[in-house]
Design a protein around this motif. Structure first.
Motif, PDB file in Angstrom:
ATOM      1  N   LEU A  56       0.811  -1.225   0.000  1.00 42.93           N
ATOM      2  CA  LEU A  56       0.000   0.000   0.000  1.00 42.93           C
ATOM      3  C   LEU A  56       0.841   1.271   0.000  1.00 42.93           C
ATOM      4  CD1 LEU A  56      -2.858  -0.922   2.532  1.00 42.93           C
ATOM      5  CD2 LEU A  56      -2.929  -1.007   0.043  1.00 42.93           C
ATOM      6  N   ALA A  57       2.138   1.167  -0.237  1.00 38.38           N
ATOM      7  CA  ALA A  57       3.031   2.337  -0.266  1.00 38.38           C
ATOM      8  C   ALA A  57       2.908   3.161   1.010  1.00 38.38           C
ATOM      9  CB  ALA A  57       2.729   3.211  -1.479  1.00 38.38           C
ATOM     10  N   SER A  58       2.636   2.477   2.128  1.00 38.02           N
ATOM     11  CA  SER A  58       2.463   3.133   3.439  1.00 38.02           C
ATOM     12  C   SER A  58       1.383   4.213   3.416  1.00 38.02           C
ATOM     13  CB  SER A  58       3.799   3.729   3.910  1.00 38.02           C
ATOM     14  OG  SER A  58       4.786   2.732   4.005  1.00 38.02           O
ATOM     15  N   ARG A  59       0.408   4.068   2.498  1.00 36.91           N
ATOM     16  CA  ARG A  59      -0.723   5.016   2.367  1.00 36.91           C
ATOM     17  C   ARG A  59      -0.216   6.455   2.266  1.00 36.91           C
ATOM     18  NH1 ARG A  59      -5.127   1.586   4.073  1.00 36.91           N
ATOM     19  NH2 ARG A  59      -4.373  -0.068   5.416  1.00 36.91           N
ATOM     20  N   SER A  60       0.763   6.693   1.406  1.00 35.49           N
ATOM     21  CA  SER A  60       1.426   7.994   1.381  1.00 35.49           C
ATOM     22  C   SER A  60       1.432   8.667   0.004  1.00 35.49           C
ATOM     23  CB  SER A  60       2.886   7.820   1.831  1.00 35.49           C
ATOM     24  OG  SER A  60       3.586   6.971   0.928  1.00 35.49           O
ATOM     25  N   LEU A  61       0.766   8.096  -0.980  1.00 34.26           N
ATOM     26  CA  LEU A  61       0.873   8.622  -2.341  1.00 34.26           C
ATOM     27  C   LEU A  61      -0.057   9.814  -2.563  1.00 34.26           C
ATOM     28  CD1 LEU A  61       1.047   5.283  -4.341  1.00 34.26           C
ATOM     29  CD2 LEU A  61       2.927   6.806  -3.735  1.00 34.26           C
ATOM     30  N   PRO A  62       0.353  10.813  -3.364  1.00 36.76           N
ATOM     31  CA  PRO A  62      -0.511  11.963  -3.660  1.00 36.76           C
ATOM     32  C   PRO A  62      -1.681  11.565  -4.547  1.00 36.76           C
ATOM     33  CG  PRO A  62       1.508  12.069  -4.956  1.00 36.76           C
ATOM     34  CD  PRO A  62       1.681  10.935  -3.993  1.00 36.76           C
ATOM     35  N   TRP A  63      -2.784  12.337  -4.455  1.00 41.94           N
ATOM     36  CA  TRP A  63      -4.016  11.964  -5.150  1.00 41.94           C
ATOM     37  C   TRP A  63      -3.859  11.928  -6.662  1.00 41.94           C
ATOM     38  CZ3 TRP A  63      -6.247  15.160  -8.734  1.00 41.94           C
ATOM     39  CH2 TRP A  63      -5.831  16.496  -8.736  1.00 41.94           C
ATOM     40  N   TRP A  64      -3.057  12.847  -7.220  1.00 41.65           N
ATOM     41  CA  TRP A  64      -2.937  12.882  -8.676  1.00 41.65           C
ATOM     42  C   TRP A  64      -2.182  11.659  -9.195  1.00 41.65           C
ATOM     43  CZ3 TRP A  64       2.079  12.926 -10.401  1.00 41.65           C
ATOM     44  CH2 TRP A  64       3.042  13.375  -9.502  1.00 41.65           C
ATOM     45  N   ALA A  65      -1.194  11.174  -8.431  1.00 37.97           N
ATOM     46  CA  ALA A  65      -0.486   9.962  -8.836  1.00 37.97           C
ATOM     47  C   ALA A  65      -1.401   8.745  -8.731  1.00 37.97           C
ATOM     48  CB  ALA A  65       0.761   9.766  -7.976  1.00 37.97           C
ATOM     49  N   VAL A  66      -2.202   8.694  -7.664  1.00 40.57           N
ATOM     50  CA  VAL A  66      -3.160   7.597  -7.504  1.00 40.57           C
ATOM     51  C   VAL A  66      -4.185   7.628  -8.632  1.00 40.57           C
ATOM     52  CG1 VAL A  66      -4.925   6.598  -6.019  1.00 40.57           C
ATOM     53  CG2 VAL A  66      -2.839   7.535  -5.011  1.00 40.57           C
ATOM     54  N   GLY A  67      -4.681   8.828  -8.965  1.00 36.63           N
ATOM     55  CA  GLY A  67      -5.671   8.957 -10.036  1.00 36.63           C
ATOM     56  C   GLY A  67      -5.142   8.489 -11.375  1.00 36.63           C
ATOM     57  N   VAL A 108       3.946  -1.878  -4.899  1.00 32.63           N
ATOM     58  CA  VAL A 108       2.987  -0.905  -5.406  1.00 32.63           C
ATOM     59  C   VAL A 108       3.607   0.472  -5.624  1.00 32.63           C
ATOM     60  CG1 VAL A 108       2.120  -0.050  -3.182  1.00 32.63           C
ATOM     61  CG2 VAL A 108       0.579  -0.171  -5.162  1.00 32.63           C
ATOM     62  N   GLN A 109       4.659   0.805  -4.881  1.00 36.52           N
ATOM     63  CA  GLN A 109       5.314   2.096  -5.064  1.00 36.52           C
ATOM     64  C   GLN A 109       5.877   2.213  -6.483  1.00 36.52           C
ATOM     65  OE1 GLN A 109       5.697   5.350  -3.583  1.00 36.52           O
ATOM     66  NE2 GLN A 109       6.947   4.577  -1.897  1.00 36.52           N
ATOM     67  N   ALA A 110       6.602   1.189  -6.918  1.00 34.83           N
ATOM     68  CA  ALA A 110       7.163   1.192  -8.269  1.00 34.83           C
ATOM     69  C   ALA A 110       6.050   1.162  -9.312  1.00 34.83           C
ATOM     70  CB  ALA A 110       8.094  -0.007  -8.451  1.00 34.83           C
ATOM     71  N   VAL A 111       5.002   0.390  -9.043  1.00 39.34           N
ATOM     72  CA  VAL A 111       3.892   0.272  -9.985  1.00 39.34           C
ATOM     73  C   VAL A 111       3.233   1.626 -10.224  1.00 39.34           C
ATOM     74  CG1 VAL A 111       1.577  -0.681 -10.285  1.00 39.34           C
ATOM     75  CG2 VAL A 111       3.440  -2.156  -9.506  1.00 39.34           C
ATOM     76  N   THR A 112       2.956   2.344  -9.142  1.00 40.22           N
ATOM     77  CA  THR A 112       2.233   3.614  -9.263  1.00 40.22           C
ATOM     78  C   THR A 112       3.028   4.639 -10.057  1.00 40.22           C
ATOM     79  OG1 THR A 112       1.095   3.232  -7.164  1.00 40.22           O
ATOM     80  CG2 THR A 112       1.160   5.496  -7.980  1.00 40.22           C
ATOM     81  N   GLU A 150      -8.384  12.755  -0.754  1.00 46.38           N
ATOM     82  CA  GLU A 150      -7.486  12.514  -1.882  1.00 46.38           C
ATOM     83  C   GLU A 150      -7.883  11.246  -2.625  1.00 46.38           C
ATOM     84  OE1 GLU A 150      -3.379  13.040  -1.658  1.00 46.38           O
ATOM     85  OE2 GLU A 150      -3.433  14.774  -0.328  1.00 46.38           O
ATOM     86  N   ALA A 151      -8.413  10.259  -1.930  1.00 47.98           N
ATOM     87  CA  ALA A 151      -8.906   9.046  -2.597  1.00 47.98           C
ATOM     88  C   ALA A 151     -10.074   9.386  -3.515  1.00 47.98           C
ATOM     89  CB  ALA A 151      -9.324   8.007  -1.557  1.00 47.98           C
ATOM     90  N   ARG A 152     -10.997  10.241  -3.032  1.00 50.55           N
ATOM     91  CA  ARG A 152     -12.120  10.673  -3.884  1.00 50.55           C
ATOM     92  C   ARG A 152     -11.606  11.407  -5.122  1.00 50.55           C
ATOM     93  NH1 ARG A 152     -14.993  12.776   1.049  1.00 50.55           N
ATOM     94  NH2 ARG A 152     -16.611  11.267   1.584  1.00 50.55           N
ATOM     95  N   ASN A 153     -10.686  12.328  -4.915  1.00 44.49           N
ATOM     96  CA  ASN A 153     -10.156  13.106  -6.044  1.00 44.49           C
ATOM     97  C   ASN A 153      -9.488  12.208  -7.077  1.00 44.49           C
ATOM     98  OD1 ASN A 153     -11.014  15.519  -4.918  1.00 44.49           O
ATOM     99  ND2 ASN A 153      -9.051  15.953  -3.933  1.00 44.49           N
ATOM    100  N   SER A 154      -8.843  11.146  -6.627  1.00 49.51           N
ATOM    101  CA  SER A 154      -8.175  10.243  -7.563  1.00 49.51           C
ATOM    102  C   SER A 154      -9.180   9.558  -8.483  1.00 49.51           C
ATOM    103  CB  SER A 154      -7.363   9.202  -6.801  1.00 49.51           C
ATOM    104  OG  SER A 154      -8.203   8.280  -6.117  1.00 49.51           O
ATOM    105  N   LEU A 155     -10.362   9.221  -7.954  1.00 45.84           N
ATOM    106  CA  LEU A 155     -11.383   8.596  -8.782  1.00 45.84           C
ATOM    107  C   LEU A 155     -12.031   9.591  -9.739  1.00 45.84           C
ATOM    108  CD1 LEU A 155     -13.279   6.135  -6.392  1.00 45.84           C
ATOM    109  CD2 LEU A 155     -11.520   5.630  -8.076  1.00 45.84           C
ATOM    110  N   LEU A 156     -12.130  10.842  -9.323  1.00 48.53           N
ATOM    111  CA  LEU A 156     -12.760  11.851 -10.177  1.00 48.53           C
ATOM    112  C   LEU A 156     -11.947  12.120 -11.438  1.00 48.53           C
ATOM    113  CD1 LEU A 156     -14.156  14.397  -7.556  1.00 48.53           C
ATOM    114  CD2 LEU A 156     -15.416  12.717  -8.906  1.00 48.53           C
ATOM    115  N   ILE A 157     -10.647  11.848 -11.402  1.00 49.93           N
ATOM    116  CA  ILE A 157      -9.852  11.980 -12.622  1.00 49.93           C
ATOM    117  C   ILE A 157     -10.427  11.084 -13.713  1.00 49.93           C
ATOM    118  CG2 ILE A 157      -7.600  11.495 -13.659  1.00 49.93           C
ATOM    119  CD1 ILE A 157      -6.269  12.439 -11.150  1.00 49.93           C
TER     120      ILE A 157
END
Length: 560
Positions: free
Chosen positions: A35-46, A170-174, A264-271
């Motif tokens: 889970l990348a320590s739940r630390s990724l920014p929303w735009w990268a997740v999106g 997952v860090q490398a994947v993202t 940030e999780a919501r924003n990632s889906l809105l992309i």
């Protein structure tokens, strides 16, 4: 392939792999790996969410779908914005706040262990098969380009991707996904621009020709359960599919579980809600423009070169006769397309109507000869003859300028690596968290679970390679992957819907899930077959109805 194209491909893939592994260095804990320590920014997740969908299947299968069927496929995504809004206020805060590794962990808290295990097992089965289909897409490219056996092509892409995922997490994947989205977007715009330049008529005339052939029809309001691409199947069945895919499929849930917060999780889906449909329309437009391009340039009678060669060897006389008829039909269609373009430029309505009728007749003649050639493959090669997956690879390698062909192939391979890596990471997560840690060894150091996660990744990689060897023969890859998913998605969604109903019981959820899968199997294998998009609606509705009936009959309740 030209050395310059190879340089582009190898250079890009090396950059993505090295940078991804660099970012994953020091990942020694299970939460960091999964889970990348739940630390990724929303735009990268999106972007990672979009990249997980925008696989090599999209680059090859969807563009091929656009060439043979036009823009109708875009209706498949009409339910996406609706689903994203619903998920943003329901499951996203629900699962992110629960601090779980997988979506299925919550089902044990809400219901019981057997419901969690069955749901997770169905995910593993569906996503494992879909991952194999994703891997088949680049294998098709290499098979068409180099004439290698499909199995060797699968290994060529699959083995390094599995190794990359095992090492990177997952860090490398993202972060690889972020780069992949940038490259794919550039490649798509470049290919569309090249097509518009090379087609020897005005863009208006090109679109008019596509429209005359029915390739620009983006809306079909026909109410039908057997027709896959209609407005109603997209807005209803598509909404259920997207709700299940983004809300309950671990490959997507794991993406937004890596975000820093619920917002940030919501924003990632809105992309995806904002950009998926325009991007998908652009990809389909590539296929439509390739269709128009081949109105003015000779197109292969069979786009799969291996099938063409084998059919010609097995039945030279029949193949030669079909090729002669095909060449003549192409010439007549070229003349009709020229006349249609001139009529469009002149603005003469009467001449345009006659030109449209003439073009449609000649286009039907070409399609008829191609259908007979595909039937010849069926009877002589004894393999499925659908060659929609080979249209874009042939066009790219034979028609695109040097460098740009390499860019497109690099985009296909990078898309495949990112999507496969994301799928394998989610499969490993569900295997370790929902089965190994739950049933085999509940207590162990993080280092142990980390090693088991890497072993699980390798196992699912081998499973995907096995599926990929025959997935390429099942028709349009974009349809195949969604048929696999839709067989399971609706029923899994139904369980999560029951979880949000306080009165629903554990017995109701378990029995409802079995009933939902049984109902989908019945309509899938029955006659006439119901379109796969409706399987999601049927599965979800049956699970909820049966689950609530069982709850009322047994009178038992269990709430989180």
């Amino acid at each position: 392939m030209h050395p310059l194209n190879w340089a582009v491909v190898i250079g890009w893939l090396a950059y993505v792999a090295i940078d991804g592994l660099r970012r994953a260095r020091g990942t020694k804990h299970l939460e960091g790996y999964l889970l990348a320590s739940r630390s990724l920014p929303w735009w990268a997740v999106g972007l990672s969410v979009m990249a997980t969908q925008l696989s090599a299947i999209t680059m090859i299968g969807t563009t091929g779908q656009g060439a043979v069927d036009g823009m109708r496929f875009v209706q498949f995504y009409f339910g996406l914005p609706v689903a994203m809004v619903i998920l943003g206020v329901t499951l996203v805060p629900f699962l992110h706040g629960a601090k779980v590794y997988t979506a299925y962990e919550y089902l044990e808290r809400r219901f019981d262990a057997k419901t969690r295990a069955l749901t997770a097992f169905l995910f593993l089965l569906s996503r494992g098969m879909s991952c194999g289909t994703i891997l088949a897409a680049p294998a098709v490219v290499f098979s068409a380009v180099f004439g290698w056996p499909l199995g060797w092509c699968v290994a060529f892409m699959g083995v390094p991707t599995v190794l990359y995922t095992v090492l990177g997490g997952v860090q490398a994947v993202t972060w690889a996904d972020v780069k992949q989205m940038a490259l794919v977007t550039v490649a798509i715009v470049a290919v569309v621009t090249t097509l518009l330049v090379r087609i020897p008529v005005s863009p208006s005339a090109a679109l008019h020709i596509a429209g005359a052939a029915g390739r620009l029809q983006a809306f079909d309001f026909t109410p039908s359960l057997t027709n896959t691409y209609t407005f109603w199947s997209g807005i209803i069945g598509g909404t259920f599919l997207m709700l299940s895919y983004f809300g309950t499929d671990q490959s997507q849930v794991q993406r937004y579980l890596t975000a820093r917060s619920v917002g940030e999780a919501r924003n990632s889906l809105l992309i995806s809600a904002y950009w998926k449909i325009p991007l998908q329309a652009m990809i389909l437009l590539i296929g439509v423009l390739v269709f128009v391009f081949y109105q003015f340039e000779p197109s292969p009678m069979l786009f799969n070169p291996a099938h063409a060669h084998r059919a010609q060897q097995a039945a030279p006389a029949a193949y030669g006769a079909l090729q002669a008829r095909y060449d003549a039909a192409l010439g007549a269609r070229r003349a009709a397309a020229d006349a249609l373009a001139r009529a469009d430029d002149a603005g003469d309505r009467a001449a345009n109507a006659a030109a449209v009728a003439a073009f449609r007749m000649q286009d039907s003649a070409v399609a008829s000869v191609r259908a007979q050639a595909l039937a010849l493959v069926d009877s002589t090669v004894h393999e499925p003859s659908k060659d929609v997956n080979y249209i874009i690879p042939r066009f790219v390698l034979e028609q695109l300028p040097l460098g740009l062909a390499g860019l497109f192939i690099a985009g296909v391979m990078a898309a495949a690596m990112s999507a496969i890596a994301a799928e394998l990471n989610s499969l490993a997560t569900a295997t370790v968290i929902d089965f190994y840690r739950r049933w085999v060894r509940p207590e162990a150091p993080d280092a142990h679970f980390l090693n088991v996660s890497k072993a699980a990744t390798a196992f699912w990689g081998l499973f995907a390679c096995g599926v990929a060897t025959f997935a390429a023969t099942l028709g349009s890859l974009i349809e195949v992957v969604n048929r696999f998913g839709s067989f399971f998605y609706g029923s899994i969604l139904g369980v999560f819907l029951l979880a949000m109903i306080r009165q629903a019981s554990a017995a109701g959820a378990f029995v409802g899930l079995i009933a939902g899968m049984s109902a989908v199997a019945a309509v899938n294998f029955g006659a006439p077959k119901v379109s796969f998009l409706w399987h999601n609606v049927i599965g979800a509705v049956v699970v909820v109805i049966v689950g609530m009936v069982v709850t009322l009959v047994t009178g038992t309740r269990r709430t989180a």
